[in-house]
Design a protein around this motif. Sequence first.
Motif, PDB file in Angstrom:
ATOM      1  N   VAL A  58       0.863  -1.182   0.000  1.00 26.08           N
ATOM      2  CA  VAL A  58       0.000   0.000   0.000  1.00 26.08           C
ATOM      3  C   VAL A  58       0.899   1.231   0.000  1.00 26.08           C
ATOM      4  O   VAL A  58       2.050   1.169   0.417  1.00 26.08           O
ATOM      5  CB  VAL A  58      -0.899   0.066   1.259  1.00 26.08           C
ATOM      6  CG1 VAL A  58      -1.826  -1.132   1.337  1.00 26.08           C
ATOM      7  CG2 VAL A  58      -0.074   0.199   2.529  1.00 26.08           C
ATOM      8  N   GLU A  59       0.356   2.343  -0.490  1.00 21.89           N
ATOM      9  CA  GLU A  59       1.060   3.613  -0.359  1.00 21.89           C
ATOM     10  C   GLU A  59       0.350   4.448   0.690  1.00 21.89           C
ATOM     11  O   GLU A  59      -0.884   4.584   0.653  1.00 21.89           O
ATOM     12  CB  GLU A  59       1.091   4.365  -1.691  1.00 21.89           C
ATOM     13  CG  GLU A  59       1.751   5.753  -1.547  1.00 21.89           C
ATOM     14  CD  GLU A  59       1.959   6.493  -2.865  1.00 21.89           C
ATOM     15  OE1 GLU A  59       1.452   6.022  -3.909  1.00 21.89           O
ATOM     16  OE2 GLU A  59       2.627   7.542  -2.838  1.00 21.89           O
ATOM     17  N   ALA A  60       1.106   4.985   1.636  1.00 23.98           N
ATOM     18  CA  ALA A  60       0.535   5.877   2.646  1.00 23.98           C
ATOM     19  C   ALA A  60       0.450   7.285   2.059  1.00 23.98           C
ATOM     20  O   ALA A  60       1.430   7.802   1.520  1.00 23.98           O
ATOM     21  CB  ALA A  60       1.416   5.882   3.891  1.00 23.98           C
ATOM     22  N   ILE A 117       6.126   4.971   1.449  1.00 26.03           N
ATOM     23  CA  ILE A 117       6.027   6.230   2.192  1.00 26.03           C
ATOM     24  C   ILE A 117       6.699   7.326   1.369  1.00 26.03           C
ATOM     25  O   ILE A 117       7.858   7.181   0.953  1.00 26.03           O
ATOM     26  CB  ILE A 117       6.713   6.101   3.575  1.00 26.03           C
ATOM     27  CG1 ILE A 117       6.055   4.977   4.394  1.00 26.03           C
ATOM     28  CG2 ILE A 117       6.661   7.427   4.341  1.00 26.03           C
ATOM     29  CD1 ILE A 117       6.766   4.651   5.700  1.00 26.03           C
ATOM     30  N   ASN A 118       5.958   8.413   1.109  1.00 30.02           N
ATOM     31  CA  ASN A 118       6.516   9.519   0.337  1.00 30.02           C
ATOM     32  C   ASN A 118       7.455  10.342   1.204  1.00 30.02           C
ATOM     33  O   ASN A 118       7.133  10.685   2.337  1.00 30.02           O
ATOM     34  CB  ASN A 118       5.393  10.413  -0.201  1.00 30.02           C
ATOM     35  CG  ASN A 118       4.542   9.702  -1.218  1.00 30.02           C
ATOM     36  OD1 ASN A 118       4.979   9.464  -2.341  1.00 30.02           O
ATOM     37  ND2 ASN A 118       3.339   9.319  -0.814  1.00 30.02           N
ATOM     38  N   VAL A 119       8.607  10.657   0.649  1.00 30.47           N
ATOM     39  CA  VAL A 119       9.605  11.421   1.380  1.00 30.47           C
ATOM     40  C   VAL A 119      10.015  12.615   0.529  1.00 30.47           C
ATOM     41  O   VAL A 119      10.289  12.476  -0.659  1.00 30.47           O
ATOM     42  CB  VAL A 119      10.817  10.514   1.693  1.00 30.47           C
ATOM     43  CG1 VAL A 119      11.985  11.330   2.190  1.00 30.47           C
ATOM     44  CG2 VAL A 119      10.445   9.446   2.712  1.00 30.47           C
ATOM     45  N   LEU A 149      10.614   3.743   0.451  1.00 30.99           N
ATOM     46  CA  LEU A 149      10.545   5.198   0.442  1.00 30.99           C
ATOM     47  C   LEU A 149      10.407   5.686  -0.998  1.00 30.99           C
ATOM     48  O   LEU A 149      11.127   5.227  -1.889  1.00 30.99           O
ATOM     49  CB  LEU A 149      11.796   5.794   1.087  1.00 30.99           C
ATOM     50  CG  LEU A 149      12.066   5.349   2.537  1.00 30.99           C
ATOM     51  CD1 LEU A 149      13.328   6.030   3.070  1.00 30.99           C
ATOM     52  CD2 LEU A 149      10.869   5.672   3.444  1.00 30.99           C
ATOM     53  N   GLU A 150       9.469   6.612  -1.225  1.00 33.36           N
ATOM     54  CA  GLU A 150       9.237   7.158  -2.564  1.00 33.36           C
ATOM     55  C   GLU A 150       9.724   8.598  -2.626  1.00 33.36           C
ATOM     56  O   GLU A 150       9.328   9.432  -1.820  1.00 33.36           O
ATOM     57  CB  GLU A 150       7.729   7.126  -2.900  1.00 33.36           C
ATOM     58  CG  GLU A 150       7.127   5.733  -2.823  1.00 33.36           C
ATOM     59  CD  GLU A 150       5.685   5.679  -3.342  1.00 33.36           C
ATOM     60  OE1 GLU A 150       5.151   6.704  -3.795  1.00 33.36           O
ATOM     61  OE2 GLU A 150       5.105   4.573  -3.273  1.00 33.36           O
ATOM     62  N   VAL A 151      10.588   8.863  -3.579  1.00 29.26           N
ATOM     63  CA  VAL A 151      11.100  10.221  -3.786  1.00 29.26           C
ATOM     64  C   VAL A 151      10.815  10.605  -5.225  1.00 29.26           C
ATOM     65  O   VAL A 151      11.021   9.800  -6.132  1.00 29.26           O
ATOM     66  CB  VAL A 151      12.632  10.276  -3.571  1.00 29.26           C
ATOM     67  CG1 VAL A 151      13.073  11.703  -3.323  1.00 29.26           C
ATOM     68  CG2 VAL A 151      13.066   9.371  -2.444  1.00 29.26           C
ATOM     69  N   ILE A 179      11.569   5.660  -7.276  1.00 30.69           N
ATOM     70  CA  ILE A 179      11.487   6.981  -7.892  1.00 30.69           C
ATOM     71  C   ILE A 179      10.027   7.183  -8.300  1.00 30.69           C
ATOM     72  O   ILE A 179       9.475   6.414  -9.097  1.00 30.69           O
ATOM     73  CB  ILE A 179      12.411   7.088  -9.126  1.00 30.69           C
ATOM     74  CG1 ILE A 179      13.876   6.887  -8.735  1.00 30.69           C
ATOM     75  CG2 ILE A 179      12.220   8.438  -9.806  1.00 30.69           C
ATOM     76  CD1 ILE A 179      14.461   7.984  -7.879  1.00 30.69           C
ATOM     77  N   ASP A 180       9.423   8.220  -7.733  1.00 33.84           N
ATOM     78  CA  ASP A 180       8.005   8.529  -7.926  1.00 33.84           C
ATOM     79  C   ASP A 180       7.832   9.503  -9.101  1.00 33.84           C
ATOM     80  O   ASP A 180       8.765  10.218  -9.445  1.00 33.84           O
ATOM     81  CB  ASP A 180       7.483   9.181  -6.638  1.00 33.84           C
ATOM     82  CG  ASP A 180       5.988   8.997  -6.440  1.00 33.84           C
ATOM     83  OD1 ASP A 180       5.300   8.566  -7.388  1.00 33.84           O
ATOM     84  OD2 ASP A 180       5.515   9.287  -5.327  1.00 33.84           O
ATOM     85  N   ASP A 181       6.634   9.510  -9.664  1.00 33.76           N
ATOM     86  CA  ASP A 181       6.293  10.442 -10.752  1.00 33.76           C
ATOM     87  C   ASP A 181       7.311  10.348 -11.883  1.00 33.76           C
ATOM     88  O   ASP A 181       7.692  11.353 -12.485  1.00 33.76           O
ATOM     89  CB  ASP A 181       6.213  11.889 -10.248  1.00 33.76           C
ATOM     90  CG  ASP A 181       5.145  12.065  -9.189  1.00 33.76           C
ATOM     91  OD1 ASP A 181       4.350  11.122  -8.980  1.00 33.76           O
ATOM     92  OD2 ASP A 181       5.094  13.133  -8.560  1.00 33.76           O
ATOM     93  N   LEU A 200      10.619   1.954 -10.175  1.00 30.13           N
ATOM     94  CA  LEU A 200      10.176   3.166 -10.863  1.00 30.13           C
ATOM     95  C   LEU A 200       8.661   3.195 -10.824  1.00 30.13           C
ATOM     96  O   LEU A 200       8.010   2.195 -11.133  1.00 30.13           O
ATOM     97  CB  LEU A 200      10.598   3.141 -12.345  1.00 30.13           C
ATOM     98  CG  LEU A 200      12.073   3.261 -12.708  1.00 30.13           C
ATOM     99  CD1 LEU A 200      12.204   3.249 -14.244  1.00 30.13           C
ATOM    100  CD2 LEU A 200      12.676   4.543 -12.137  1.00 30.13           C
ATOM    101  N   LYS A 201       8.098   4.343 -10.449  1.00 31.85           N
ATOM    102  CA  LYS A 201       6.648   4.508 -10.528  1.00 31.85           C
ATOM    103  C   LYS A 201       6.333   5.466 -11.671  1.00 31.85           C
ATOM    104  O   LYS A 201       6.673   6.645 -11.608  1.00 31.85           O
ATOM    105  CB  LYS A 201       6.100   5.057  -9.208  1.00 31.85           C
ATOM    106  CG  LYS A 201       6.285   4.095  -8.033  1.00 31.85           C
ATOM    107  CD  LYS A 201       5.553   4.570  -6.795  1.00 31.85           C
ATOM    108  CE  LYS A 201       4.075   4.180  -6.846  1.00 31.85           C
ATOM    109  NZ  LYS A 201       3.408   4.449  -5.532  1.00 31.85           N
ATOM    110  N   ILE A 202       5.711   4.921 -12.723  1.00 33.44           N
ATOM    111  CA  ILE A 202       5.382   5.748 -13.886  1.00 33.44           C
ATOM    112  C   ILE A 202       4.282   6.727 -13.503  1.00 33.44           C
ATOM    113  O   ILE A 202       3.251   6.337 -12.956  1.00 33.44           O
ATOM    114  CB  ILE A 202       4.888   4.897 -15.073  1.00 33.44           C
ATOM    115  CG1 ILE A 202       5.885   3.770 -15.379  1.00 33.44           C
ATOM    116  CG2 ILE A 202       4.662   5.765 -16.310  1.00 33.44           C
ATOM    117  CD1 ILE A 202       5.402   2.828 -16.481  1.00 33.44           C
TER     118      ILE A 202
HETATM  119 MG    MG Z   1       4.071   8.406  -4.076  1.00 31.52          MG
END
Ligand code: MG
Length: 289
Positions: A58-60, A117-119, A149-151, A179-181, A200-202
């Motif tokens: 899950v993503e918080a 978790i977004n950082v 961790l998502e950056v 790596i987010d976005d 990688l998150k597209i």
């Molecule tokens: Mg994110």
Amino acid sequence: QAKAEGRNTYQIYNETMDAESRRRATVLASLRKALDRGEFRLVFQPRMALADGRITGVEALLRWHSAELGEISPVVFIPLAEESGLILPIGEWVLEEACQTLKRWRNHGLTELSIGINVSVLQLLRSNLPEHLTQVIEDTGVPANRIELEVTESMVMQNAEQTTNVLNELRKIGVSLAIDDFGTGYSSLVYLKRLPIDTLKIDKEFIGDLTRDPDDEAITATVITMGHSLGLNVIAEGVETEQQLSYLREQGCDEIQGFWLSPPLDSHRCLAFIRSWQPGTVAAIPAPY
Ligand code: MG
Ligand code: C2E
Ligand code: MG
Ligand code: MG
């Protein structure tokens, strides 16, 4: 005539700017009090592996209900929190709350689940993130390898040299890094190869028009191929339709996240969703549109 118009334009522009900066000041004033007042909460959005339909994690996602202003979107308040430095204490709260939640879910048997978790990059550069993370892992007993961790891409690339050092430190603790976005920044492939990342998150910007816009299809397919050749896990975010899902499956994308599967849910509803999920079932909760 032209001169008068020019002056008017200038005035309107100026007044708009004033209104906007007044609004920002108002939001910031409330944001300063939000942590103490307990106005934050987390919601959780599941993601699914395309190979077998399992919920992998899950993503918080942070939510803020301000006493004075009502519900404010993270798209609005996260940038303000970053500019003001408030993201440092807020980010610590997010990390603790997210890991406490995963700890409870693990007690319900969901031990295979990961939490994203977004950082913010400020947390990477200015805070004692590695130390704090180590402490939270110790306090909650959540295994480091269940934390991702998502950056965002643009943030990392703006400070590539410095962030690489911190990311290496975090990697040593055993957490995964995403790596987010991805696709919205300007990644140098050299850095992408050098960064100690797993995933990688597209960005959802490319997913929204899949099966309608050949350019977005080409970008998405390329990112999947490139990610795989670098040995990375590739996740598509913002997946809303069956057609987008099929396209991503054909291209060999690893995981999907989006309203097709589930919107972000509070922790109780998310736990219930995951426990009732059978790989192969269609999304049980309708998208909010
Ligand atoms: Mg994110
Ligand atoms: P993100 O990390 O890329 O998160 C994904 C965003 O897409 C979330 O927006 C989520 O609600 C939304 N989303 C999920 N599925 C769909 C879909 O199918 N269609 C569409 N159109 N949107 C979908 P949200 O929750 O508004 O968060 C926005 C951004 O705020 C996040 O983007 C992230 O960059 C930031 N953010 C949220 N929580 C935190 C946090 O705890 N810390 C930090 N530093 N940033 C956060
Ligand atoms: Mg994203
Ligand atoms: Mg995004």
